[in-house]
Scaffold this motif. Structure first.
Motif, PDB file in Angstrom:
ATOM      1  N   TRP A 271      -4.478  23.168 -15.004  1.00 61.91           N
ATOM      2  CA  TRP A 271      -4.282  21.986 -15.565  1.00 61.91           C
ATOM      3  C   TRP A 271      -5.725  21.460 -15.934  1.00 61.91           C
ATOM      4  CZ3 TRP A 271      -4.496  16.730 -13.481  1.00 61.91           C
ATOM      5  CH2 TRP A 271      -3.956  15.641 -14.395  1.00 61.91           C
TER       6      TRP A 271
ATOM      7  N   SER B 278      -4.799   0.637   3.404  1.00 63.87           N
ATOM      8  CA  SER B 278      -4.375  -0.629   2.415  1.00 63.87           C
ATOM      9  C   SER B 278      -3.029  -1.068   2.487  1.00 63.87           C
ATOM     10  CB  SER B 278      -4.836   0.040   0.921  1.00 63.87           C
ATOM     11  OG  SER B 278      -3.831   1.016   0.513  1.00 63.87           O
TER      12      SER B 278
ATOM     13  N   TYR C 241      -9.898   8.397   2.648  1.00 62.84           N
ATOM     14  CA  TYR C 241      -8.777   9.056   3.053  1.00 62.84           C
ATOM     15  C   TYR C 241      -8.110   8.499   4.455  1.00 62.84           C
ATOM     16  CZ  TYR C 241      -8.484  12.757  -0.574  1.00 62.84           C
ATOM     17  OH  TYR C 241      -8.221  13.441  -1.495  1.00 62.84           O
TER      18      TYR C 241
ATOM     19  N   THR D 192       1.402   7.385  -3.408  1.00 66.06           N
ATOM     20  CA  THR D 192       1.584   6.039  -3.192  1.00 66.06           C
ATOM     21  C   THR D 192       0.562   5.309  -3.825  1.00 66.06           C
ATOM     22  OG1 THR D 192       0.547   6.049  -1.019  1.00 66.06           O
ATOM     23  CG2 THR D 192       2.906   6.327  -1.063  1.00 66.06           C
TER      24      THR D 192
ATOM     25  N   TYR E 255      -8.222  16.376  -1.125  1.00 59.38           N
ATOM     26  CA  TYR E 255      -6.583  16.398  -0.468  1.00 59.38           C
ATOM     27  C   TYR E 255      -6.481  17.776  -0.037  1.00 59.38           C
ATOM     28  CZ  TYR E 255      -5.381  19.020  -4.656  1.00 59.38           C
ATOM     29  OH  TYR E 255      -5.200  19.840  -5.829  1.00 59.38           O
TER      30      TYR E 255
ATOM     31  N   GLY F 265       0.842  -1.249   0.028  1.00 56.52           N
ATOM     32  CA  GLY F 265       0.052   0.000   0.030  1.00 56.52           C
ATOM     33  C   GLY F 265       0.735   1.218  -0.023  1.00 56.52           C
TER      34      GLY F 265
ATOM     35  N   LEU G 292       2.789  12.796  -9.477  1.00 54.47           N
ATOM     36  CA  LEU G 292       3.802  13.169  -8.645  1.00 54.47           C
ATOM     37  C   LEU G 292       4.269  11.946  -8.048  1.00 54.47           C
ATOM     38  CD1 LEU G 292       1.668  15.897  -6.688  1.00 54.47           C
ATOM     39  CD2 LEU G 292       2.935  16.245  -8.968  1.00 54.47           C
TER      40      LEU G 292
HETATM   41  C1  FAD Z   1      -0.678  20.423  -5.672  1.00 55.77           C
HETATM   42  C2  FAD Z   1      -1.292  18.866  -5.907  1.00 55.77           C
HETATM   43  C3  FAD Z   1      -1.650  18.347  -7.054  1.00 55.77           C
HETATM   44  C4  FAD Z   1      -2.112  17.284  -7.260  1.00 55.77           C
HETATM   45  N1  FAD Z   1      -2.256  16.946  -8.414  1.00 55.77           N
HETATM   46  C5  FAD Z   1      -2.895  15.552  -8.636  1.00 55.77           C
HETATM   47  C6  FAD Z   1      -2.873  14.845  -9.940  1.00 55.77           C
HETATM   48  O1  FAD Z   1      -2.672  15.603 -10.986  1.00 55.77           O
HETATM   49  N2  FAD Z   1      -3.102  13.798  -9.999  1.00 55.77           N
HETATM   50  C7  FAD Z   1      -3.399  12.796  -8.901  1.00 55.77           C
HETATM   51  O2  FAD Z   1      -3.438  11.721  -9.110  1.00 55.77           O
HETATM   52  N3  FAD Z   1      -3.529  13.429  -7.593  1.00 55.77           N
HETATM   53  C8  FAD Z   1      -3.004  14.732  -7.365  1.00 55.77           C
HETATM   54  N4  FAD Z   1      -2.695  15.303  -6.140  1.00 55.77           N
HETATM   55  C9  FAD Z   1      -3.797  14.314  -4.905  1.00 55.77           C
HETATM   56  C10 FAD Z   1      -2.985  13.197  -4.632  1.00 55.77           C
HETATM   57  O3  FAD Z   1      -3.122  12.169  -5.609  1.00 55.77           O
HETATM   58  C11 FAD Z   1      -3.760  12.846  -3.315  1.00 55.77           C
HETATM   59  O4  FAD Z   1      -3.804  13.889  -2.380  1.00 55.77           O
HETATM   60  C12 FAD Z   1      -3.263  11.367  -2.921  1.00 55.77           C
HETATM   61  O5  FAD Z   1      -4.122  11.015  -1.695  1.00 55.77           O
HETATM   62  C13 FAD Z   1      -2.086  11.611  -2.139  1.00 55.77           C
HETATM   63  O6  FAD Z   1      -1.471  10.403  -1.932  1.00 55.77           O
HETATM   64  P1  FAD Z   1       0.044  10.016  -1.200  1.00 55.77           P
HETATM   65  O7  FAD Z   1       0.359   8.673  -1.273  1.00 55.77           O
HETATM   66  O8  FAD Z   1       0.930  11.143  -1.264  1.00 55.77           O
HETATM   67  O9  FAD Z   1      -0.889   9.825   0.580  1.00 55.77           O
HETATM   68  P2  FAD Z   1      -0.665  10.875   1.590  1.00 55.77           P
HETATM   69  O10 FAD Z   1      -0.733  12.422   1.104  1.00 55.77           O
HETATM   70  O11 FAD Z   1       0.358  10.583   2.462  1.00 55.77           O
HETATM   71  O12 FAD Z   1      -2.029  10.649   2.202  1.00 55.77           O
HETATM   72  C14 FAD Z   1      -3.351  11.122   1.623  1.00 55.77           C
HETATM   73  C15 FAD Z   1      -4.400  10.577   2.409  1.00 55.77           C
HETATM   74  O13 FAD Z   1      -4.575   9.116   1.971  1.00 55.77           O
HETATM   75  C16 FAD Z   1      -4.324   8.461   3.331  1.00 55.77           C
HETATM   76  N5  FAD Z   1      -3.660   7.286   3.028  1.00 55.77           N
HETATM   77  C17 FAD Z   1      -2.430   7.352   2.679  1.00 55.77           C
HETATM   78  N6  FAD Z   1      -1.945   5.940   2.458  1.00 55.77           N
HETATM   79  C18 FAD Z   1      -3.070   5.045   2.424  1.00 55.77           C
HETATM   80  C19 FAD Z   1      -3.159   3.784   2.623  1.00 55.77           C
HETATM   81  N7  FAD Z   1      -2.270   2.868   2.339  1.00 55.77           N
HETATM   82  N8  FAD Z   1      -4.438   3.443   2.856  1.00 55.77           N
HETATM   83  C20 FAD Z   1      -5.532   4.348   3.310  1.00 55.77           C
HETATM   84  N9  FAD Z   1      -5.430   5.466   3.468  1.00 55.77           N
HETATM   85  C21 FAD Z   1      -4.057   5.982   3.120  1.00 55.77           C
HETATM   86  C22 FAD Z   1      -3.878   9.221   4.422  1.00 55.77           C
HETATM   87  O14 FAD Z   1      -4.335   8.861   5.649  1.00 55.77           O
HETATM   88  C23 FAD Z   1      -4.308  10.697   4.027  1.00 55.77           C
HETATM   89  O15 FAD Z   1      -5.515  11.013   4.431  1.00 55.77           O
HETATM   90  C24 FAD Z   1      -2.396  16.286  -5.911  1.00 55.77           C
HETATM   91  C25 FAD Z   1      -1.980  17.095  -4.843  1.00 55.77           C
HETATM   92  C26 FAD Z   1      -1.592  18.170  -4.737  1.00 55.77           C
HETATM   93  C27 FAD Z   1      -1.191  18.730  -3.451  1.00 55.77           C
END
Ligand code: FAD
Length: 482
Positions: free
Chosen positions: A380, A190, A184, A128, A441, A100, A124
């Motif tokens: 975008w 996962s 979230y 994950t 997000y 996950g 990005l």
């Molecule tokens: C400026 C910006 C631009 C973005 N643009 C895009 C884009 O173009 N395309 C796109 O796809 N997304 C985009 N995102 C959003 C991004 O995909 C989501 O915020 C995604 O949830 C981030 O995943 P992360 O793995 O970094 O998780 P985190 O940022 O660490 O966590 C996100 C949320 O998911 C939960 N979480 C994390 N891992 C798990 C898990 N394994 N199981 C259950 N819950 C979990 C966390 O508790 C948290 O609430 C953008 C975000 C930002 C800030």
């Protein structure tokens, strides 16, 4: 491919386990469950993760406590560092078994080695798989492949009540499977997912099509997405960039086996600027997938990285979205920019960082209002159509409807008399008025009743009661509100 097997469960409420056959995974899950069980029963659970792409920073009352999913890791967070690997790629079945917390950078490296990629790769690198499924993701293949959670076959979850269960679209945990996207991390985490993959070719040919009006741009975008072709050629990827009301582009990408010349935007060149400069371009598939990461779309500008003198000195390995995000998180945490503004006698600007989905036929109207009342650019555009025939309960986009995701990430000056969240509320209201949805997000400004109406509170609370009855995990509204 390692198979999952169901472990014997206790009838006394102790965790019931389902584990993968991979010894690395079995060990990591065992450690995670021990960590969960070591927490006091009334202690809230949070995820301790090294990276994040959330744009919700801890609220004032949470600062100093270390927040989940935000910039800092938590004291009582569950250490998930052993859950960041690709366990197996099956080229014949075109599937991957992935932990996950594996980043898409890790997943893409593992799958491209077999000439395959996930159906949707968020741009990005440190997003994950678990984050994209629990928090939604999108990319330029979404017009044909939907969202990342729609290519998940199987989901192993540590639930809020400490069980480890495997959810599929049709087993006894199907309710959890369907409610997981957009939850979230408030129903569970996962730990392992099985996802579909698709074949790639070595290069992507790009064509940047310029339009003087949003209406023309969106008409052509709808046609390309519906036909899957442009000027007779198959199209594999579609996105767009709006620089101003009279300058917008659609970028269509097609897989090709050969390229006359290949560009590299990880050096001195900057991808988003190339859109205005050339009508045609070629990238390796890897560079195409990460084209937006090097400059965090265009947001690296705020750090001076787009000025050639600074860019030359800024090490290439630090030209990455996670590096810029850490800088922003540091700034937000210490309120540096806000304090500077106040010291100069100015009101701090309002951060407006959102991704929203609008039905394509209403998108030109949204852009009109946005240009007039918010004024951020570039914007975008990314078209998407659900892959599934049924809507997903917590993010109820309509099947068969073509939406456009609009992403805007900047800040806006506030005039006298405007509330601190003036522009964010304006966006939220307009999105609702046009039949759209807003990604969670970044911070949400809806009142609680309004929020649950828009994000299917009834479905959420039903699943929450089954998998997190003692509310060890936060409530979704409480987690995302401003
Ligand atoms: C400026 C910006 C631009 C973005 N643009 C895009 C884009 O173009 N395309 C796109 O796809 N997304 C985009 N995102 C959003 C991004 O995909 C989501 O915020 C995604 O949830 C981030 O995943 P992360 O793995 O970094 O998780 P985190 O940022 O660490 O966590 C996100 C949320 O998911 C939960 N979480 C994390 N891992 C798990 C898990 N394994 N199981 C259950 N819950 C979990 C966390 O508790 C948290 O609430 C953008 C975000 C930002 C800030």
């Amino acid at each position: 491919m390692y198979g999952a097997r169901v472990a014997d469960g206790g009838s006394d409420g102790r965790p019931v386990g389902v584990v993968s056959g991979d010894p690395r995974h079995t060990r990591a899950v065992r450690q995670l469950r021990q960590a969960y069980e070591a927490l006091p029963p009334d202690a809230p659970i949070r995820l301790a993760k090294r990276t994040s792409n959330l744009f919700r920073f801890p609220r004032a009352r949470e600062r100093g406590q270390r927040g989940s999913g935000g910039a800092r890791e938590t004291q009582r967070g569950l250490d998930v560092s052993g859950l960041d690997q690709v366990l197996a790629v099956d080229p014949a079945a075109r599937t991957a078994e992935v932990q996950g917390m594996a980043t898409y950078e890790t997943i893409v490296d593992a799958t491209l080695a077999h000439g395959l990629m996930p159906l949707v790769v968020p741009q990005l690198k440190t997003i994950t798989l678990g984050g994209a499924v629990a928090g939604l993701g999108i990319e330029s293949s979404s017009f044909r492949n939907g969202l990342p959670h729609e290519s998940v076959r199987e989901l192993e979850v540590l639930t809020g009540d400490g069980r480890v269960v495997v959810a599929t679209p049709s087993n006894e945990h199907a309710g959890l499977f369907h409610a997981f996207p957009n939850s979230y991390g408030t129903l569970g985490y996962s730990l392992r997912l099985v996802i579909d993959l698709e074949p790639v070719k070595p290069f992507v040919r790009l064509r940047h099509l310029r339009f003087a009006t949003a209406e023309q741009c969106l008409d052509v975008m709808a046609q390309i997405c519906t036909e899957g072709r442009h000027e007779g050629e198959p199209v594999d990827f579609v996105d767009g960039t709006v620089f101003s009301p009279d300058e917008q582009y659609i970028t269509v990408g097609s897989f090709v086996n050969e390229a006359p010349a290949v560009s590299d935007y990880t050096g001195m060149g900057i991808y988003y600027q190339s859109i205005r400069q050339r009508a045609e371009d070629w990238l390796s598939i890897r560079d195409y997938l990460w084209r937006w990461d090097t400059d965090w779309f265009w947001c690296s500008q705020a750090f001076g990285v787009q000025r050639s003198a600074v860019r030359r000195l800024w090490p290439r390995r630090y030209r990455r979205s996670d590096v810029y995000r850490r800088i922003v998180a540091f700034d937000r945490r210490h309120q540096l920019t806000a304090r500077l503004a106040r010291a100069r006698g100015r009101r701090p600007d309002e951060a407006v960082v959102q991704d929203v989905e609008i039905p394509i036929e209403a998108t030109a109207k949204f852009l009109d209002v946005f240009h007039r009342d918010v004024g951020i650019s570039p914007i975008w555009l990314c078209p998407l159509r659900l892959r599934s025939a049924q809507p997903w309960p917590l993010y109820p986009l309509e099947p068969d409807e073509l939406y456009v995701n609009l992403g805007f990430w900047s800040s806006v000056p506030l005039s006298a008399g405007q509330a601190d969240d003036h522009h964010n509320r304006l966006v939220e209201d307009e999105v609702h008025a046009l039949g759209g949805h807003k990604s969670l997000y970044s911070t949400v400004h809806y009142a609680e009743d309004e929020f649950w109406q828009r994000y299917n509170g009834a479905a959420y609370h039903t699943v929450k009661a089954v998998y997190d009855p003692n509310r060890r995990l936060p409530d979704l509204y409480d987690k995302v509100r401003g």
